[in-house]
Design an enzyme around this catalytic site. Structure first.
Site, short mmCIF file in Angstrom:
data_model
loop_
_atom_site.label_atom_id
_atom_site.label_comp_id
_atom_site.label_asym_id
_atom_site.label_seq_id
_atom_site.Cartn_x
_atom_site.Cartn_y
_atom_site.Cartn_z
N GLN A 21 15.42 -8.14 -3.49
CA GLN A 21 14.11 -8.79 -3.32
C GLN A 21 13.71 -9.49 -4.63
OE1 GLN A 21 10.53 -7.26 -1.10
NE2 GLN A 21 9.89 -6.60 -3.11
N GLY A 28 0.82 -1.21 0.00
CA GLY A 28 0.00 0.00 0.00
C GLY A 28 0.85 1.26 0.00
N LYS A 43 13.72 -1.47 -8.09
CA LYS A 43 14.25 -0.72 -6.94
C LYS A 43 14.67 -1.67 -5.82
CE LYS A 43 13.17 2.11 -3.19
NZ LYS A 43 12.62 1.13 -2.28
N ASP A 44 13.89 -2.73 -5.63
CA ASP A 44 14.24 -3.73 -4.62
C ASP A 44 14.96 -4.88 -5.33
OD1 ASP A 44 12.93 -2.50 -2.27
OD2 ASP A 44 11.15 -2.71 -3.52
N GLY A 92 5.44 4.51 -8.86
CA GLY A 92 6.23 3.29 -9.09
C GLY A 92 5.31 2.08 -9.14
N HIS A 93 4.39 1.99 -8.16
CA HIS A 93 3.44 0.88 -8.16
C HIS A 93 2.55 0.95 -9.40
CE1 HIS A 93 3.99 1.34 -3.65
NE2 HIS A 93 4.30 0.07 -3.84
N GLN A 146 7.95 -9.34 7.78
CA GLN A 146 9.16 -8.89 7.07
C GLN A 146 9.78 -7.64 7.68
OE1 GLN A 146 6.82 -8.20 3.30
NE2 GLN A 146 8.31 -6.56 3.02
O1 PAF Z 1 8.09 -4.82 -1.93
C1 PAF Z 1 7.11 -4.88 -1.17
O2 PAF Z 1 6.28 -3.98 -1.09
C2 PAF Z 1 6.95 -6.11 -0.28
O3 PAF Z 1 8.18 -6.60 0.13
C3 PAF Z 1 6.08 -7.21 -0.91
C4 PAF Z 1 6.75 -7.80 -2.14
C5 PAF Z 1 4.72 -6.66 -1.27
C6 PAF Z 1 5.89 -8.35 0.10
O4 PAF Z 1 5.25 -7.91 1.26
#
Ligand code: PAF
Length: 281
Positions: free
Chosen positions: A155, A31, A151-152, A36-37, A61
């Site tokens: 991840q 959220g 950006k991540d 970017g989203h 996390q």
């Molecule tokens: O990048 C994020 O916003 C979070 O790490 C994700 C991938 C939604 C997992 O909670």
């Protein structure tokens, strides 16, 4: 846009739509949505796919409790943005819907080396939580493609490995370019917590990445790293790392190696806000 809060309801809906041949692209988020989203949503809409977005602030996390408590929640504005962006389905679950048997009972994964360096080393347990929630979300929404932001970077690598570990061989991971503000600051939900003076200097992280990229032809990474650390300190940042790595597997490098694809990565804190960014070389 159809909104679901219950796991069973979204599962039934998606499988009935998929039975008619619809393909789904999935954008998982926590959220506090920004451009970017929305760029991930745009990318996922390409090729006539339907788009599912999830908003879930995943407690497992956050290695820092204060970061979780202060994480911005802007659900009404997020729904508005997603509707305008053409998102088809939104999943807004509670913690109990995601972890019905408790977090301890929900499987986690071992990401090996990737969890021992950079973000893994600085945020112990973070990737365990990311892998846990994304695997659970993928079980629920069962998309054809998963959309993630560069950006991540680490991840993205962890979640690509998750696909391997969970044998989701048919699910494609699509990594989309970082969306930036005019001064280069990578868009992030955390940016809205920056004070005005912090926001003014925050673009320096991107300046450092660009200088690492530019000097790859003639410079020494050891020297440019020191210059970046000094510049970040001068602007009021506490630097966590300025690193160079093999872009394929994140093996850390002491010096530039022009024979391989590289990525430069920075994590630095200004006040309480921790920012990360990267650039491909
Ligand atoms: O990048 C994020 O916003 C979070 O790490 C994700 C991938 C939604 C997992 O909670």
């Amino acid at each position: 846009m159809v909104i679901f809060k219950k796991t069973q309801d979204i599962k039934e809906y998606i499988s009935s739509v998929q039975a008619g041949g619809t393909k789904y692209g999935f954008v998982p988020t926590m959220g506090a949505l920004h451009n970017g989203h929305l760029s991930l949503i745009q990318e996922a809409r390409k090729g006539g796919q339907a788009v599912i977005c999830s908003i879930f602030v995943n407690p497992t996390q956050f290695n820092d409790k204060k970061d979780l408590e202060k994480y911005p929640i802007t659900t009404d504005a997020d729904i508005e943005l997603l509707t305008r962006a053409g998102c088809d389905v939104l999943f807004l679950p509670s913690v109990d819907e995601i972890y019905p048997g408790g977090t301890e009972e929900t499987p986690t994964f071992d990401f090996g080396y990737l969890d021992t360096i950079l973000e893994g080393a600085k945020r112990p347990g973070h990737f365990k939580g990311v892998g846990q929630v994304v695997s659970r979300l993928l079980d629920i929404v069962n998309p054809d493609k998963l959309y993630l932001g560069q950006k991540d970077y680490q991840q993205c690598m962890v979640l690509t490995k998750l696909m391997e570990l969970t044998r989701r061989t048919k699910m494609k991971v699509v990594i989309c370019p970082t969306t930036r503000e005019a001064d280069g600051l990578a868009m992030s939900s955390r940016n809205r917590r920056l004070t005005d003076p912090q926001r003014i200097v925050a673009g320096v992280i991107y300046q450092c990445l660009v200088s690492i990229q530019t000097k790859k032809e003639s410079g020494s990474f050891a020297i440019v790293r020191k210059e970046c650390e000094d510049l970040l300190t001068a602007k009021g940042f506490a630097t966590e790392y300025v690193a160079l790595a093999d872009a394929r597997d994140l093996t850390l490098l002491d010096e530039y190696n022009k024979d391989i694809p590289m990525v430069a990565l920075i994590a630095a804190k200004i006040g309480e806000i921790r920012l990360i960014d990267n650039i491909l070389l």
